[in-house]
Write a protein that holds these residues in place. Structure first.
Motif: not given
Lengths: 81, 81
Positions: A11, A35, B2, B4, B43, B45, B49, B79, B81
């Protein structure tokens, strides 16, 4: 034994590939995407049967070849033998 | 939230990148390495929700952009929230 190595940019390190994916998703109408980071998965099948031996061997593989530890983190996950 | 996304070549599809890694590992002295396959991790983001909503959105992202479903499989892992 089967193992999975995950290599991600640390990161803070700029990830242009992830950014490009994020912008493409936005253009496709996924407006909520904030992101995106991209990384590599390497699945290795190898002869070693001892868990600890396997883990140290995999760490050595990562340090020597699979990851650039200056800018990348790696995670080792050992699956069933 | 998040998430993956893991994208791997389907089994049976030739993976020259994985093969190259395997050969390089052999040359470095890791003689026990049998098979190597390489894949991608993405990944993401994003704002969504709701778990089920997020999952269906991610599946759509995979179908439209992230994976080439002719030759690749994808797995979605949500993953915290």
């Amino acid at each position: 034994m089967k193992a999975r190595v995950t290599v991600m940019l640390k990161s803070g390190v700029l990830d242009p590939q992830g950014k490009a994916i994020g912008q493409a998703l936005n253009r496709l109408g996924f407006s909520g995407v904030a992101d995106v980071r991209q990384g590599k998965i390497i699945e290795i099948e190898f002869a070693e049967t001892d868990q600890t031996q396997a883990r140290s061997q995999l760490a050595e593989m990562c340090e020597k070849l699979l990851a650039n530890t200056v800018i990348e983190n790696y995670a080792i996950e050992i699956k069933s033998s």
